[in-house]
Design an enzyme around this catalytic site. Sequence first.
Site, PDB file in Angstrom:
ATOM      1  N   GLY A  65       0.836  -1.069  -0.099  1.00 19.91           N
ATOM      2  CA  GLY A  65       0.145   0.038  -0.007  1.00 19.91           C
ATOM      3  C   GLY A  65       0.802   1.160  -0.017  1.00 19.91           C
ATOM      4  N   ASN A  67       1.298   3.311  -2.186  1.00 16.51           N
ATOM      5  CA  ASN A  67       0.994   4.208  -3.437  1.00 16.51           C
ATOM      6  C   ASN A  67      -0.009   5.183  -2.921  1.00 16.51           C
ATOM      7  OD1 ASN A  67      -0.936   2.067  -2.953  1.00 16.51           O
ATOM      8  ND2 ASN A  67      -1.849   2.696  -4.671  1.00 16.51           N
ATOM      9  N   GLY A  71       1.303   5.119   3.399  1.00 16.48           N
ATOM     10  CA  GLY A  71       2.255   4.271   2.862  1.00 16.48           C
ATOM     11  C   GLY A  71       3.268   5.113   1.939  1.00 16.48           C
ATOM     12  N   TYR A 227     -12.282  -4.192  11.536  1.00 16.60           N
ATOM     13  CA  TYR A 227     -11.339  -3.525  11.936  1.00 16.60           C
ATOM     14  C   TYR A 227     -10.528  -3.635  12.972  1.00 16.60           C
ATOM     15  CZ  TYR A 227      -8.267   0.738  11.062  1.00 16.60           C
ATOM     16  OH  TYR A 227      -6.946   1.462  11.053  1.00 16.60           O
TER      17      TYR A 227
END
Length: 307
Positions: A65, A67, A71, A227
């Site tokens: 991640g 991108n 991250g 989560y």
Amino acid sequence: MHNVDFAVRTITQVQSETTQINENIVESKSDYYKIIILTLKYYFGTTRWCKSTVTLNGRTVLITGGNIGIGKATAIDLANRGARVIIASRNKEKAIQTIKEINDKTGNDNVRFMYLDLMDLEIVRQFAEQFLNEEKRLDILINNSGIAGWAYKTIGSKTKQNYDIIFGVNHLGHFLLTYLLLDLLKKTRNSRVINVSSLRHLWRRSPLTYDKGPNNDGMLYPDLAGYDTSKLANVMHSKMLSKILQGTPVTANSVHPGLAATDILMAPLKSVLPEKLYSIVDPIFRFISLDSAGGAQTTKMQLLTNL
């Protein structure tokens, strides 16, 4: 007549005093709200910067991640320190755009994209096989990629192998990836595994149950969902790793990035709030929260310390 004049003056004076009182109340409320917002800003939105000057020339970093969001901010910083950065993502277009941005900002052209879909454990295995064939070393593995509750609406409820989508992406995919790359990590001095967790792991109050299922929707291990549970699993994973890796050159830790106004938080808000209300909430929330660079500081602190 005098009595009437006196009554009128009295009413006028009372109205004036009442108006002044109301204005004072409004002003007091305004000051009260300002104090609350500034307190929240200090507690949640004050960035504690990692001031390490460590360089990473010759070191290889794999970040999932990398991108978007935290991250991406982490990848930019590590590339700026000279690392070879591999961005693992399922969104090739965004990843290529990020790599170009990293090249422009840092001058580091040793950044590459590799396709990885954490929702499918077979693809995780294929990724690891490709990585081991193409890369000679791995110094830092950052299990950063994550999704939250909005994914149930935008992606679906289950992974390819019928696990909860959030638990699967945030934990299971990273768990498998870590163990498939562990032997390569062990070959490198001072290698690191960083699991980006969250303080939300404390919100999972009920004991974990390991009923395999499936439930009526065909989901395996239905209690391992959501989560909070996935972030608790990140912490448990790091603790277990740190024990089994004693005596090896690998260390494992989990980090809490803080309250950061990234897509994982802002996208759900935007999807549930009316447009006008969101236009009010958005700038306030961003003011009291960290930005992506601020959210990357705990990851950087952990991986750069004593490197």
